[in-house]
Motif scaffolding. Structure first.
Motif, PDB file in Angstrom:
ATOM      1  N   LEU A  18      -1.494   0.220  -3.429  1.00 35.81           N
ATOM      2  CA  LEU A  18      -0.976   0.021  -4.780  1.00 35.81           C
ATOM      3  C   LEU A  18      -0.214  -1.299  -4.901  1.00 35.81           C
ATOM      4  O   LEU A  18      -0.352  -2.031  -5.896  1.00 35.81           O
ATOM      5  CB  LEU A  18      -0.066   1.190  -5.153  1.00 35.81           C
ATOM      6  CG  LEU A  18      -0.067   1.593  -6.635  1.00 35.81           C
ATOM      7  CD1 LEU A  18      -1.469   1.902  -7.107  1.00 35.81           C
ATOM      8  CD2 LEU A  18       0.833   2.786  -6.864  1.00 35.81           C
ATOM      9  N   LEU A  19       0.598  -1.626  -3.885  1.00 34.67           N
ATOM     10  CA  LEU A  19       1.378  -2.866  -3.948  1.00 34.67           C
ATOM     11  C   LEU A  19       0.485  -4.096  -3.936  1.00 34.67           C
ATOM     12  O   LEU A  19       0.730  -5.073  -4.645  1.00 34.67           O
ATOM     13  CB  LEU A  19       2.365  -2.924  -2.777  1.00 34.67           C
ATOM     14  CG  LEU A  19       3.568  -1.981  -2.870  1.00 34.67           C
ATOM     15  CD1 LEU A  19       4.400  -2.044  -1.596  1.00 34.67           C
ATOM     16  CD2 LEU A  19       4.430  -2.342  -4.074  1.00 34.67           C
ATOM     17  N   ARG A  20      -0.562  -4.040  -3.134  1.00 30.54           N
ATOM     18  CA  ARG A  20      -1.488  -5.177  -3.095  1.00 30.54           C
ATOM     19  C   ARG A  20      -2.174  -5.358  -4.440  1.00 30.54           C
ATOM     20  O   ARG A  20      -2.354  -6.476  -4.924  1.00 30.54           O
ATOM     21  CB  ARG A  20      -2.517  -4.959  -1.998  1.00 30.54           C
ATOM     22  CG  ARG A  20      -3.421  -6.149  -1.771  1.00 30.54           C
ATOM     23  CD  ARG A  20      -4.302  -5.926  -0.572  1.00 30.54           C
ATOM     24  NE  ARG A  20      -5.183  -7.060  -0.343  1.00 30.54           N
ATOM     25  CZ  ARG A  20      -6.073  -7.110   0.638  1.00 30.54           C
ATOM     26  NH1 ARG A  20      -6.184  -6.079   1.459  1.00 30.54           N
ATOM     27  NH2 ARG A  20      -6.840  -8.158   0.786  1.00 30.54           N
ATOM     28  N   ALA A  21      -2.522  -4.236  -5.060  1.00 27.62           N
ATOM     29  CA  ALA A  21      -3.158  -4.319  -6.375  1.00 27.62           C
ATOM     30  C   ALA A  21      -2.177  -4.797  -7.441  1.00 27.62           C
ATOM     31  O   ALA A  21      -2.534  -5.562  -8.343  1.00 27.62           O
ATOM     32  CB  ALA A  21      -3.726  -2.955  -6.753  1.00 27.62           C
ATOM     33  N   ILE A  22      -0.911  -4.356  -7.345  1.00 25.30           N
ATOM     34  CA  ILE A  22       0.098  -4.778  -8.319  1.00 25.30           C
ATOM     35  C   ILE A  22       0.334  -6.291  -8.222  1.00 25.30           C
ATOM     36  O   ILE A  22       0.541  -6.966  -9.237  1.00 25.30           O
ATOM     37  CB  ILE A  22       1.404  -3.996  -8.110  1.00 25.30           C
ATOM     38  CG1 ILE A  22       1.198  -2.524  -8.532  1.00 25.30           C
ATOM     39  CG2 ILE A  22       2.549  -4.612  -8.883  1.00 25.30           C
ATOM     40  CD1 ILE A  22       2.379  -1.631  -8.244  1.00 25.30           C
ATOM     41  N   LYS A  23       0.305  -6.833  -7.016  1.00 25.10           N
ATOM     42  CA  LYS A  23       0.427  -8.286  -6.870  1.00 25.10           C
ATOM     43  C   LYS A  23      -0.711  -8.998  -7.602  1.00 25.10           C
ATOM     44  O   LYS A  23      -0.497 -10.017  -8.259  1.00 25.10           O
ATOM     45  CB  LYS A  23       0.421  -8.664  -5.390  1.00 25.10           C
ATOM     46  CG  LYS A  23       1.674  -8.242  -4.632  1.00 25.10           C
ATOM     47  CD  LYS A  23       1.588  -8.653  -3.162  1.00 25.10           C
ATOM     48  CE  LYS A  23       2.831  -8.204  -2.402  1.00 25.10           C
ATOM     49  NZ  LYS A  23       2.733  -8.567  -0.954  1.00 25.10           N
ATOM     50  N   SER A  24      -1.909  -8.441  -7.473  1.00 22.05           N
ATOM     51  CA  SER A  24      -3.047  -9.043  -8.176  1.00 22.05           C
ATOM     52  C   SER A  24      -2.869  -8.937  -9.684  1.00 22.05           C
ATOM     53  O   SER A  24      -3.226  -9.861 -10.434  1.00 22.05           O
ATOM     54  CB  SER A  24      -4.347  -8.358  -7.752  1.00 22.05           C
ATOM     55  OG  SER A  24      -4.574  -8.500  -6.367  1.00 22.05           O
TER      56      SER A  24
END
Length: 894
Positions: A816-822
């Motif tokens: 989720l965090l990696r996607a939120i960065k994107s």
């Protein structure tokens, strides 16, 4: 050793240039098993890995050779290679029918919407209105200077100008004139677009055959005749009169004038028919009794079109007509009609709106508004297709690795993947033509029900086909870039083992795709929020004056010198009747209508010379104007009932707060003198509050109110009342008709006129909202697809983390965090795109009445919140799937 191996395989590589068709064919399981067994046998014989692989490839090449798959010429091999690519693409599509169908649907939607809207805009704005010999069709667009204030925004000719051009032009074979007018049709009890036209109008436009009846005869446009006849457009005949087959010969009433229907004009005979009802231009004095433009030598009102004579060009016509207009300018000055001179320049266009210099920016803005979001939708579609192709490419990494190991070049592999994209785009583009046929009609019916047939949409045009070809080529390239890049950088050793290496797993491709989807979606959501807010802003704004209890009464009275006595008697009787009507409090006149942008005039201080003043709006009002509209008085006083008008002795003026701040910043304007454009000096006696009557929700600029003369006639009449609006509207209509039965009016409150304008914007907002909804769904689907693809690629990584002690919650958060960065990167990129787009749109629509701001925090904030929310929903399922990864199952092959 490597030189020996290279020489050993050189014959095989040379033969592969001729036998690429079978070497690059689809590998079925039998051939795969054969290659694996051959490599194992070679290893058992003591060969090294490289020697075993090369020997297996040579054996496989011999098998292919035994099948007779050779070519004798390079050209034959090249053509056969293209055929093989397409057959490979078809087999790939058949293996994954759902994925291929999704890709085709996304592209069909993106290309179809884009092409359909462009087809409509092309027919309306880019093409000449005629379908017959458009090369000879011309439109005359004048531009004036040194005349009345605001003349530079006028694009019409006077009646005398039309007569002079028609009589003295040799470059033009034929000249026609027309003018749009809103006439009240009693049969439908509403206003419709009426075109006052010369009798050769249809012929010049290239329409010689009516659908029914006939067109105008030349004698019906003689000024001594003024024949009361009309031609209906086909859409109006169908929508308003129920396609009555006996309509020819019947009588309809326009502004109370009976006209006989003599024919119906077909809608498919021209690109764009401007009117719903066509009448001879000589009927203008009867339809518009307030002023006789036909007899006025100094009022421009006619637009002109024509046909070039054989052998003449537009430049020839312009040079000749400039000489004619120069003579007309000199005649105007010699008559000394006013203190101003007139200088005319001409532009000769092909009749399209985009070439008309007076509306060029507006048309360009509308095209950007419509095509900009659609271009982003197409980019979203290509991004989604690229994601699907990328996932399919990496799912077949084993097959691709075998091809590379067999000697297939990476450029050859890229050509195969490009052909696969081309086939998908070709099918999607073909299906998109269905949408291209339907979208324009849907849009036209949304904006103006029953009027869609005004535009001929389906005539072949190189612009439409060229635009479609460009879209398809762009979609092919964009959708194949990511898969080709992935195949190009494929780790051969790890792919042959059946898994990706660390480089593949940590690729930035997925993050870039998510950021792209979010950025494009953000721009489209901003457009939807912006235009979705405008109708609400229009309805909820406080203009600074009363709009619910103020009624506009649009009377049409001939105030010319011959009819002045009758006009005075009519107005006196009307005022007495209205003031005696129950609920009426007061009446007022004004020269400027609310929510219309008037042309500014130059206002000077006493010591300033002409040309050094400042622009301001001038509104000539009656003494009861401020009380009727409820405009607050800040200082001084307003006009008194018995005060002399602005043309008498000792004239006075009232100014707005914005006017006072601009002309006397920090000073006291009361008692000061201002100079009007006609050199009259007025004394400022009062300051009133600023209003919002020009642009919705935006304070007006400097405004000066002058006192209407007691002997003045005409103008805009307003009634302030108490109680319900509908009963009073009926009472006012009855009062007007009791005095003059020929009057056809539709009184309405200022609020109701605002509602009408808000409804028009609502239609446009609905169109933008539909486009944005499609784009938002694409963006969400794209984010879901990209994240699902990324999770699948990282399954092994998640299994190792869990074995090493990572909890499922940690895995869930990491995804989720990696996607939120994107998402955050995508939002910042979207803001960087949306901000200059908003600035460009503001510049194109500078004179628009709608409240558009360069940076609107509400629009950007609401768009970011909405897009983030739906994106997080799309990310939830892939993150849950990553959290539920079974490490034992994943690491079983390790």
């Amino acid at each position: 050793m490597w030189i020996e191996n290279w020489l050993y395989t050189l014959p095989l590589r040379l033969r592969s240039l001729i036998r690429r068709e079978r070497l690059d064919a689809d590998l079925d399981e039998e051939l795969r098993d054969h290659i694996d067994r051959q490599i194992e046998e070679n290893l058992a014989r003591g060969m090294s890995k490289e020697q075993a692989r090369l020997a297996a490839l040579r054996t496989f090449g011999n098998l292919v050779s035994l099948r007779g798959q050779t070519h004798e010429t390079w050209s034959g091999a090249w053509l056969e290679q293209i055929g093989q690519n397409f057959r490979y693409a078809i087999r790939s599509a058949r293996r994954a029918p759902l994925l291929s169908a999704m890709a085709i649907l996304a592209l069909a939607l993106g290309i179809g919407l884009d092409t359909g809207v462009f087809t409509m805009l092309n027919a309306m704005f880019l093409r000449a209105p005629t379908l017959v010999d458009p090369a000879s069709f011309v439109q005359l667009c004048p531009r004036y200077s040194g005349w009345f204030t605001g003349a530079d925004q006028n694009s019409a000719f006077t009646t005398e100008d039309f007569d002079a051009i028609r009589s003295h032009s040799h470059a033009l074979n034929e000249v026609a004139a027309q003018q749009q007018y809103a006439a009240f049709v009693e049969e439908g009890n509403k206003y419709i677009t009426t075109l006052l036209a010369t009798c050769n109008y249809f012929h010049v436009l290239g329409i010689d055959r009516p659908l029914m009846g006939r067109f105008f005869a030349s004698e019906e446009c003689k000024r001594s005749n003024r024949a009361q006849v009309a031609v209906l457009s086909e859409p109006l005949w169908k929508h308003q009169f129920g396609a009555d087959p006996r309509i020819v010969g019947k009588t309809i009433h326009l502004n109370g004038v009976p006209v006989a229907v003599i024919g119906v004009a077909p809608s498919d005979a021209a690109n764009y028919l401007l009117g719903g009802v066509f009448v001879p231009y000589t009927l203008e004095p009867q339809l518009n009794r307030a002023q006789d433009l036909l007899a006025s030598p100094d009022t421009p009102w006619l637009s002109m079109i024509g046909r070039l004579r054989a052998g003449f060009t537009r430049d020839d016509a312009r040079a000749e007509l400039m000489a004619v207009m120069n003579r007309q300018d000199r005649a105007y000055v010699e008559r000394k009609v006013s203190a101003f001179n007139r200088k005319t320049t001409l532009a000769i266009t092909n009749g399209s709106f985009i070439e008309n210099p007076n509306v060029h920016n507006l048309v360009l803005g509308l095209m950007v508004l419509m095509l900009g979001p659609l271009a982003l939708i197409l980019l979203l579609a290509c991004s989604n297709v690229a994601t699907l192709f990328l996932s399919r490419t990496l799912a077949r990494r084993g097959e691709i690795a075998i091809r590379l190991a067999m000697g297939v070049s990476r450029s050859r592999l890229a050509g195969m993947l490009l052909t696969e994209s081309l086939l998908t785009v070709f099918i999607g583009g073909t299906l998109s033509m269905v949408l291209a046929y339907r979208v324009p009609l849907l849009i036209m019916n949304t904006m103006a029900a029953g009027q869609a047939n005004f535009v001929v949409l389906l005539h072949p045009d190189w612009r439409v086909f060229g635009y479609l070809a460009i879209l398809m080529a762009a979609a092919t390239i964009l959708s194949s870039l990511m898969p080709i890049r992935a195949a190009w950088k494929l780790d051969l050793l790890t792919a042959l083992k059946g898994r990706e290496g660390a480089v593949t797993v940590r690729s930035r491709t997925t993050s870039g795709l998510i950021a792209t989807q979010i950025a494009l979606g953000f721009v489209l959501v901003c457009a939807a929020v912006l235009f979705g807010r405008i109708p609400g802003l229009i309805r909820s704004m406080n203009p600074g004056f009363e709009i619910h209890q103020t009624l506009a009464v649009p009377v049409d009275v001939n105030t010319s010198g011959n009819n002045r006595a009758k006009a005075e008697a009519f107005y006196q009787a009307l005022e007495a009747k209205l003031l005696a009507t129950p609920g009426v409090q007061s009446m007022a006149y004004a020269s400027v209508q609310p929510f219309n942008q008037p042309s500014p005039e130059e206002i000077r201080l006493p010591r300033q010379a002409k040309g050094t003043g400042q622009p301001a709006t001038v509104d000539d009002v009656s003494s009861s104007f401020f009380s009727a509209f409820g405009i607050r008085v800040l200082r001084g006083r307003v006009f008194l009932p018995g005060e002399v008008g602005s043309t008498g002795t000792g004239p006075v003026a009232v100014v707005s707060q914005a006017f006072a701040n601009q002309f006397w910043p920090g000073g006291d304007p009361l008692g000061k003198t201002i100079v009007m454009p006609d050199d009259h000096h007025l004394t400022v006696v009062g300051i009133v509050a600023d209003t919002r009557s020009e642009r919705f929700g935006v304070l007006d600029g400097p405004r000066v109110y002058t006192l209407r003369s007691a002997s003045a006639l005409g103008g805009n009449l307003y009634v302030r009342f108490l109680g319900g609006a509908k009963p009073l509207e009926t009472a006012v209509r009855d009062a007007v008709k009791s005095l003059d039965p020929t009057q056809t009016i539709a009184p309405q409150t200022i609020w109701e006129s605002l509602e009408d304008q808000a409804d028009g914007m609502t239609s446009l907002a609905h169109i933008i909202l539909v486009m944005t909804s499609i784009a938002l769904l694409m963006a969400v689907a794209g984010v879901y697809g990209v994240l699902s693809f990324a999770v699948n690629q990282r399954t092994r990584e998640f299994g190792i983390k869990m074995v090493l002690g990572a909890s499922r919650a940690v895995v869930f958060r990491s995804v989720l965090l990696r996607a939120i960065k994107s998402i955050a990167i995508g939002l910042m990129c979207g803001l960087a795109i949306a901000e200059p787009a908003m600035l460009l749109f503001n510049r194109l629509l500078t004179r628009s009445p709608f409240p558009l701001h360069r940076f609107d925090a509400t629009v950007f904030g609401a768009s970011a919140v909405l897009l983030t929310a739906v994106s997080l929903i799309a990310m939830y399922l892939p993150a849950i799937r990553a959290m539920r990864t079974d490490p034992i199952q994943v690491l079983r092959t390790e």
